[in-house]
Design a protein around this motif. Structure first.
Motif, short mmCIF file in Angstrom:
data_model
loop_
_atom_site.label_atom_id
_atom_site.label_comp_id
_atom_site.label_asym_id
_atom_site.label_seq_id
_atom_site.Cartn_x
_atom_site.Cartn_y
_atom_site.Cartn_z
N GLU A 36 0.79 -29.16 -25.28
CA GLU A 36 -0.05 -28.03 -24.90
C GLU A 36 -0.03 -26.93 -25.95
O GLU A 36 0.72 -25.97 -25.84
CB GLU A 36 0.38 -27.51 -23.53
N ILE A 37 -0.87 -27.12 -26.96
CA ILE A 37 -1.07 -26.07 -27.96
C ILE A 37 -2.57 -25.86 -28.11
O ILE A 37 -3.36 -26.79 -27.96
CB ILE A 37 -0.39 -26.41 -29.31
N LYS A 38 -2.97 -24.62 -28.39
CA LYS A 38 -4.38 -24.25 -28.43
C LYS A 38 -5.20 -25.08 -29.41
O LYS A 38 -6.35 -25.42 -29.12
CB LYS A 38 -4.53 -22.78 -28.82
N CYS A 39 -4.63 -25.40 -30.56
CA CYS A 39 -5.43 -26.11 -31.57
C CYS A 39 -5.82 -27.51 -31.12
O CYS A 39 -6.71 -28.11 -31.71
CB CYS A 39 -4.71 -26.14 -32.91
N PHE A 40 -5.19 -28.03 -30.07
CA PHE A 40 -5.58 -29.32 -29.50
C PHE A 40 -6.51 -29.16 -28.30
O PHE A 40 -7.15 -30.11 -27.90
CB PHE A 40 -4.36 -30.12 -29.05
N ARG A 41 -6.56 -27.96 -27.73
CA ARG A 41 -7.30 -27.77 -26.49
C ARG A 41 -8.59 -26.98 -26.65
O ARG A 41 -9.55 -27.21 -25.93
CB ARG A 41 -6.40 -27.08 -25.47
N ILE A 42 -8.60 -26.01 -27.55
CA ILE A 42 -9.77 -25.14 -27.70
C ILE A 42 -10.40 -25.39 -29.07
O ILE A 42 -9.79 -25.12 -30.09
CB ILE A 42 -9.37 -23.66 -27.56
N ASP A 43 -11.61 -25.93 -29.06
CA ASP A 43 -12.34 -26.24 -30.29
C ASP A 43 -11.47 -26.98 -31.30
O ASP A 43 -11.25 -26.51 -32.42
CB ASP A 43 -12.90 -24.94 -30.89
N PRO A 44 -10.94 -28.15 -30.91
CA PRO A 44 -9.99 -28.85 -31.77
C PRO A 44 -10.62 -29.45 -33.02
O PRO A 44 -11.77 -29.89 -33.00
CB PRO A 44 -9.45 -29.96 -30.86
N SER A 45 -9.84 -29.44 -34.08
CA SER A 45 -10.23 -30.13 -35.32
C SER A 45 -8.95 -30.47 -36.06
O SER A 45 -7.90 -29.85 -35.84
CB SER A 45 -11.13 -29.25 -36.18
N VAL A 46 -9.04 -31.45 -36.92
CA VAL A 46 -7.88 -31.84 -37.71
C VAL A 46 -7.46 -30.68 -38.60
O VAL A 46 -6.28 -30.35 -38.71
CB VAL A 46 -8.16 -33.12 -38.53
N ALA A 47 -8.43 -30.00 -39.21
CA ALA A 47 -8.13 -28.90 -40.13
C ALA A 47 -7.38 -27.76 -39.43
O ALA A 47 -6.37 -27.27 -39.94
CB ALA A 47 -9.41 -28.38 -40.77
N SER A 48 -7.85 -27.34 -38.26
CA SER A 48 -7.17 -26.25 -37.57
C SER A 48 -5.80 -26.68 -37.09
O SER A 48 -4.85 -25.89 -37.10
CB SER A 48 -8.01 -25.74 -36.38
N SER A 49 -5.68 -27.93 -36.69
CA SER A 49 -4.38 -28.44 -36.24
C SER A 49 -3.38 -28.45 -37.39
O SER A 49 -2.23 -28.04 -37.23
CB SER A 49 -4.53 -29.86 -35.68
N LEU A 50 -3.82 -28.91 -38.56
CA LEU A 50 -2.92 -28.96 -39.71
C LEU A 50 -2.47 -27.56 -40.10
O LEU A 50 -1.28 -27.35 -40.40
CB LEU A 50 -3.62 -29.62 -40.90
N LYS A 51 -3.37 -26.62 -40.08
CA LYS A 51 -3.02 -25.23 -40.43
C LYS A 51 -1.93 -24.70 -39.49
O LYS A 51 -0.95 -24.11 -39.93
CB LYS A 51 -4.27 -24.36 -40.35
N PHE A 52 -2.09 -24.94 -38.19
CA PHE A 52 -1.11 -24.48 -37.22
C PHE A 52 0.21 -25.23 -37.34
O PHE A 52 1.28 -24.63 -37.37
CB PHE A 52 -1.67 -24.62 -35.79
N LEU A 53 0.13 -26.55 -37.42
CA LEU A 53 1.34 -27.36 -37.44
C LEU A 53 2.19 -27.13 -38.68
O LEU A 53 3.42 -27.21 -38.62
CB LEU A 53 0.98 -28.85 -37.32
#
Length: 82
Positions: A36-53
């Motif tokens: 449960e993290i926002k980058c997977f739930r709200i407007d998800p994309s690989v790019a935004s996920s990588l930035k957060f992770l």
């Protein structure tokens, strides 16, 4: 001739490859439920996920753990019954 294989099962994998494999296997919706993290739930994309992770070690650890779980389950499913 000894082979020095790395013991780390994530050795040689990029974070992008891990996230992409998880999305292909689970889809964004299920991935957002499992972690449960926002980058997977709200407007998800690989790019935004990588930035957060890349900035959040605890979240990256959860993603890597889920990836290893997924691989174990795939290996178990591929074994012949009996």
């Amino acid at each position: 001739m000894p082979t020095n294989l790395p013991k780390d099962p994530l050795h040689g994998l990029t974070l992008e490859a891990i996230v992409t494999a998880l999305v292909e296997h689970f889809g964004w919706a299920e991935l957002g439920q499992r972690i449960e993290i926002k980058c997977f739930r709200i407007d998800p994309s690989v790019a935004s996920s990588l930035k957060f992770l890349r900035k959040t070690p605890w979240a990256r650890a959860k993603v890597e753990s889920l990836y290893l779980f997924m691989r174990r389950e795939q290996a178990r499913a591929a074994r012949p019954a009996g």
